[in-house]
Design a protein around this motif. Sequence first.
Motif, PDB file in Angstrom:
ATOM      1  N   VAL A  40       7.461  -9.774  -9.738  1.00 27.30           N
ATOM      2  CA  VAL A  40       6.083  -9.371 -10.032  1.00 27.30           C
ATOM      3  C   VAL A  40       5.980  -8.410 -11.211  1.00 27.30           C
ATOM      4  CG1 VAL A  40       5.340  -9.743  -7.657  1.00 27.30           C
ATOM      5  CG2 VAL A  40       6.183  -7.479  -8.330  1.00 27.30           C
ATOM      6  N   ALA A  41       7.081  -7.759 -11.570  1.00 31.30           N
ATOM      7  CA  ALA A  41       7.052  -6.819 -12.694  1.00 31.30           C
ATOM      8  C   ALA A  41       8.370  -6.898 -13.441  1.00 31.30           C
ATOM      9  CB  ALA A  41       6.806  -5.393 -12.219  1.00 31.30           C
ATOM     10  N   VAL A  42       8.293  -6.816 -14.769  1.00 31.94           N
ATOM     11  CA  VAL A  42       9.496  -6.921 -15.581  1.00 31.94           C
ATOM     12  C   VAL A  42       9.411  -5.925 -16.735  1.00 31.94           C
ATOM     13  CG1 VAL A  42       8.511  -8.759 -17.011  1.00 31.94           C
ATOM     14  CG2 VAL A  42      10.986  -8.525 -16.841  1.00 31.94           C
ATOM     15  N   SER A  43      10.555  -5.368 -17.079  1.00 36.78           N
ATOM     16  CA  SER A  43      10.637  -4.465 -18.226  1.00 36.78           C
ATOM     17  C   SER A  43      11.865  -4.826 -19.045  1.00 36.78           C
ATOM     18  CB  SER A  43      10.724  -2.996 -17.772  1.00 36.78           C
ATOM     19  OG  SER A  43      11.904  -2.781 -17.009  1.00 36.78           O
ATOM     20  N   GLY A  44      11.914  -4.332 -20.264  1.00 37.77           N
ATOM     21  CA  GLY A  44      13.050  -4.567 -21.148  1.00 37.77           C
ATOM     22  C   GLY A  44      13.679  -3.264 -21.589  1.00 37.77           C
ATOM     23  N   VAL A  80       3.366  -6.667 -15.661  1.00 40.17           N
ATOM     24  CA  VAL A  80       3.177  -6.873 -14.225  1.00 40.17           C
ATOM     25  C   VAL A  80       2.109  -7.938 -13.981  1.00 40.17           C
ATOM     26  CG1 VAL A  80       1.455  -5.025 -14.093  1.00 40.17           C
ATOM     27  CG2 VAL A  80       2.700  -5.686 -12.021  1.00 40.17           C
ATOM     28  N   ARG A  81       2.273  -8.681 -12.910  1.00 42.93           N
ATOM     29  CA  ARG A  81       1.252  -9.645 -12.511  1.00 42.93           C
ATOM     30  C   ARG A  81       0.009  -8.878 -12.054  1.00 42.93           C
ATOM     31  NH1 ARG A  81       3.825 -14.575 -12.203  1.00 42.93           N
ATOM     32  NH2 ARG A  81       6.086 -14.478 -11.829  1.00 42.93           N
ATOM     33  N   ALA A  82      -1.140  -9.247 -12.607  1.00 44.21           N
ATOM     34  CA  ALA A  82      -2.375  -8.536 -12.289  1.00 44.21           C
ATOM     35  C   ALA A  82      -2.693  -8.597 -10.802  1.00 44.21           C
ATOM     36  CB  ALA A  82      -3.532  -9.115 -13.106  1.00 44.21           C
ATOM     37  N   ALA A  83      -2.467  -9.756 -10.179  1.00 39.20           N
ATOM     38  CA  ALA A  83      -2.774  -9.893  -8.751  1.00 39.20           C
ATOM     39  C   ALA A  83      -1.913  -8.967  -7.906  1.00 39.20           C
ATOM     40  CB  ALA A  83      -2.566 -11.349  -8.322  1.00 39.20           C
ATOM     41  N   ALA A  84      -0.622  -8.862  -8.254  1.00 41.25           N
ATOM     42  CA  ALA A  84       0.279  -7.986  -7.512  1.00 41.25           C
ATOM     43  C   ALA A  84      -0.104  -6.526  -7.714  1.00 41.25           C
ATOM     44  CB  ALA A  84       1.725  -8.225  -7.942  1.00 41.25           C
ATOM     45  N   TYR A  85      -0.500  -6.181  -8.943  1.00 38.98           N
ATOM     46  CA  TYR A  85      -0.910  -4.813  -9.254  1.00 38.98           C
ATOM     47  C   TYR A  85      -2.138  -4.426  -8.435  1.00 38.98           C
ATOM     48  CZ  TYR A  85      -2.613  -0.873 -12.050  1.00 38.98           C
ATOM     49  OH  TYR A  85      -3.076   0.360 -12.472  1.00 38.98           O
ATOM     50  N   VAL A  86      -3.117  -5.323  -8.369  1.00 38.81           N
ATOM     51  CA  VAL A  86      -4.336  -5.054  -7.607  1.00 38.81           C
ATOM     52  C   VAL A  86      -4.033  -4.985  -6.116  1.00 38.81           C
ATOM     53  CG1 VAL A  86      -6.592  -5.990  -6.950  1.00 38.81           C
ATOM     54  CG2 VAL A  86      -5.857  -6.065  -9.337  1.00 38.81           C
ATOM     55  N   GLN A  87      -3.203  -5.902  -5.630  1.00 36.98           N
ATOM     56  CA  GLN A  87      -2.853  -5.909  -4.208  1.00 36.98           C
ATOM     57  C   GLN A  87      -2.166  -4.610  -3.799  1.00 36.98           C
ATOM     58  OE1 GLN A  87       0.033  -8.868  -3.069  1.00 36.98           O
ATOM     59  NE2 GLN A  87      -0.386  -8.651  -0.883  1.00 36.98           N
ATOM     60  N   ALA A  88      -1.330  -4.064  -4.704  1.00 37.42           N
ATOM     61  CA  ALA A  88      -0.622  -2.818  -4.404  1.00 37.42           C
ATOM     62  C   ALA A  88      -1.526  -1.598  -4.510  1.00 37.42           C
ATOM     63  CB  ALA A  88       0.575  -2.657  -5.337  1.00 37.42           C
ATOM     64  N   GLY A  89      -2.696  -1.773  -5.126  1.00 35.81           N
ATOM     65  CA  GLY A  89      -3.619  -0.649  -5.245  1.00 35.81           C
ATOM     66  C   GLY A  89      -3.540   0.096  -6.557  1.00 35.81           C
ATOM     67  N   GLY A  90      -2.730  -0.407  -7.495  1.00 40.65           N
ATOM     68  CA  GLY A  90      -2.620   0.258  -8.791  1.00 40.65           C
ATOM     69  C   GLY A  90      -1.897   1.584  -8.705  1.00 40.65           C
ATOM     70  N   PHE A  91      -1.991   2.367  -9.761  1.00 40.48           N
ATOM     71  CA  PHE A  91      -1.338   3.671  -9.795  1.00 40.48           C
ATOM     72  C   PHE A  91      -2.021   4.647  -8.841  1.00 40.48           C
ATOM     73  CE2 PHE A  91       0.128   2.200 -14.020  1.00 40.48           C
ATOM     74  CZ  PHE A  91       1.480   2.488 -13.883  1.00 40.48           C
ATOM     75  N   ASP A  92      -1.247   5.524  -8.249  1.00 40.00           N
ATOM     76  CA  ASP A  92      -1.769   6.581  -7.392  1.00 40.00           C
ATOM     77  C   ASP A  92      -2.017   7.809  -8.266  1.00 40.00           C
ATOM     78  OD1 ASP A  92      -2.173   8.694  -5.636  1.00 40.00           O
ATOM     79  OD2 ASP A  92      -0.761   7.934  -4.158  1.00 40.00           O
ATOM     80  N   PRO A  93      -3.270   8.204  -8.491  1.00 39.51           N
ATOM     81  CA  PRO A  93      -3.557   9.331  -9.385  1.00 39.51           C
ATOM     82  C   PRO A  93      -3.062  10.678  -8.876  1.00 39.51           C
ATOM     83  CG  PRO A  93      -5.546   8.626  -8.252  1.00 39.51           C
ATOM     84  CD  PRO A  93      -4.493   7.608  -7.940  1.00 39.51           C
ATOM     85  N   ARG A 106       5.632   0.196  -3.857  1.00 34.36           N
ATOM     86  CA  ARG A 106       4.600  -0.578  -3.153  1.00 34.36           C
ATOM     87  C   ARG A 106       4.650  -2.058  -3.528  1.00 34.36           C
ATOM     88  NH1 ARG A 106      -0.202   1.434  -5.079  1.00 34.36           N
ATOM     89  NH2 ARG A 106       0.684   3.146  -6.286  1.00 34.36           N
ATOM     90  N   LEU A 107       4.978  -2.344  -4.794  1.00 38.93           N
ATOM     91  CA  LEU A 107       5.119  -3.741  -5.201  1.00 38.93           C
ATOM     92  C   LEU A 107       6.253  -4.412  -4.423  1.00 38.93           C
ATOM     93  CD1 LEU A 107       4.764  -3.392  -9.090  1.00 38.93           C
ATOM     94  CD2 LEU A 107       3.111  -4.441  -7.539  1.00 38.93           C
ATOM     95  N   ARG A 108       7.357  -3.694  -4.268  1.00 39.85           N
ATOM     96  CA  ARG A 108       8.490  -4.256  -3.522  1.00 39.85           C
ATOM     97  C   ARG A 108       8.176  -4.349  -2.039  1.00 39.85           C
ATOM     98  NH1 ARG A 108      12.353  -1.101  -3.318  1.00 39.85           N
ATOM     99  NH2 ARG A 108      11.637   0.711  -4.500  1.00 39.85           N
ATOM    100  N   ALA A 109       7.438  -3.367  -1.512  1.00 43.24           N
ATOM    101  CA  ALA A 109       7.071  -3.392  -0.088  1.00 43.24           C
ATOM    102  C   ALA A 109       6.182  -4.590   0.223  1.00 43.24           C
ATOM    103  CB  ALA A 109       6.359  -2.097   0.290  1.00 43.24           C
ATOM    104  N   ASN A 110       5.448  -5.073  -0.780  1.00 42.38           N
ATOM    105  CA  ASN A 110       4.586  -6.248  -0.601  1.00 42.38           C
ATOM    106  C   ASN A 110       5.340  -7.564  -0.786  1.00 42.38           C
ATOM    107  OD1 ASN A 110       2.344  -4.688  -0.062  1.00 42.38           O
ATOM    108  ND2 ASN A 110       1.570  -4.744  -2.165  1.00 42.38           N
ATOM    109  N   GLY A 111       6.654  -7.474  -0.989  1.00 42.26           N
ATOM    110  CA  GLY A 111       7.470  -8.681  -1.085  1.00 42.26           C
ATOM    111  C   GLY A 111       7.845  -9.098  -2.488  1.00 42.26           C
ATOM    112  N   GLY A 112       7.406  -8.359  -3.492  1.00 41.80           N
ATOM    113  CA  GLY A 112       7.737  -8.699  -4.868  1.00 41.80           C
ATOM    114  C   GLY A 112       9.053  -8.088  -5.324  1.00 41.80           C
ATOM    115  N   LYS A 113       9.565  -8.595  -6.419  1.00 42.96           N
ATOM    116  CA  LYS A 113      10.787  -8.055  -7.016  1.00 42.96           C
ATOM    117  C   LYS A 113      10.479  -7.489  -8.390  1.00 42.96           C
ATOM    118  CE  LYS A 113      14.132 -11.084  -4.695  1.00 42.96           C
ATOM    119  NZ  LYS A 113      15.247 -12.055  -4.898  1.00 42.96           N
ATOM    120  N   VAL A 114      11.278  -6.510  -8.783  1.00 41.64           N
ATOM    121  CA  VAL A 114      11.162  -5.879 -10.093  1.00 41.64           C
ATOM    122  C   VAL A 114      12.436  -6.191 -10.862  1.00 41.64           C
ATOM    123  CG1 VAL A 114      10.898  -3.685 -11.318  1.00 41.64           C
ATOM    124  CG2 VAL A 114       9.679  -4.068  -9.155  1.00 41.64           C
ATOM    125  N   TRP A 115      12.312  -6.500 -12.137  1.00 42.31           N
ATOM    126  CA  TRP A 115      13.472  -6.955 -12.919  1.00 42.31           C
ATOM    127  C   TRP A 115      13.510  -6.259 -14.270  1.00 42.31           C
ATOM    128  CZ3 TRP A 115      16.397 -10.216 -10.044  1.00 42.31           C
ATOM    129  CH2 TRP A 115      17.537 -10.768 -10.633  1.00 42.31           C
TER     130      TRP A 115
END
Length: 282
Positions: A40-44, A80-93, A106-115
């Motif tokens: 759901v999220a990737v960085s370089g 990041v996938r927009a749907a996954a970002y919204v589902q996770a609630g976005g950033f916590d201010p 939270r993205l990983r807790a929802n079943g997504g992977k980060v790479w």
Amino acid sequence: MLLEAAPDTELLQFVDGDCELNPTWLEVGASFLAQHPEIVAVSGRRRECRPQQSLYNRFIDREWDSPIGEALSTGGDFLVRAAAYVQAGGFDPSVPAGEEPELCGRLRANGGKVWRLDHEMTLHDANMNSFSEWWRRQRRAGYGALDVERRFRLNLFTPWLKSAVFWNVVAPIALLTAAGVGFIVAGPLAASMVLIAGGVGLLLQVFRLAWKDKRRGSDWRSGFEYGILTMLSKLPIFLGILQGLGVWLRGSQSRLMEYKTAGVAPRSEGSILVPKSPQSDL
């Protein structure tokens, strides 16, 4: 909200305000996500644009060089996938530092992977030329890491926090206790030998870190810079931990901490929308 203005957006690219996006990154990152629906999220690779400007810039550049493959979190720049970002609630201010690891938790807790990919993503401009800025940055790191672990239980920073506590509490107490016992049992010479042994142990730790850095392609000078700053950073990190504990015990709300000198713009974030393309499944 950006997604309200462009509801068909499927990918969001976040970029820190002091970073410049590599022109080839979006295509590479978006293609990778299209081929791996479980991610759901990737960085370089983020690099410092002026690593030779100061040893602090070089130290930060090494921090960005994290392992390739599945990761627990991203840095400030990621796609990041927009749907996954919204589902996770976005950033916590309410998170003063370490907001990306908390979001990735939270993205990983929802079943997504980060790479993390082995591809140039952004150039970062730390522009750090003074010891005081570096010191505040490390103190901020300790403060933010404790806040994230205390509230969200990610177990991401726990070994790092334990290391700072060990070198500032456990190791000094053990060394002074051994020196005191040595003094009582065998006199000043024994106590001195214990303290010298402690100093040698610290130097060996610096050498170990320098050797580790050299195996990654650095020269000995850069390796020892990295080793010395890594060990020296244990103290401001620990002070940040103490500050965070004080905030917690007083029941105060965690606050944002900046480390740049006055007159330098604080860190900010922006997002680049990647709309859905009719030629792809993005």
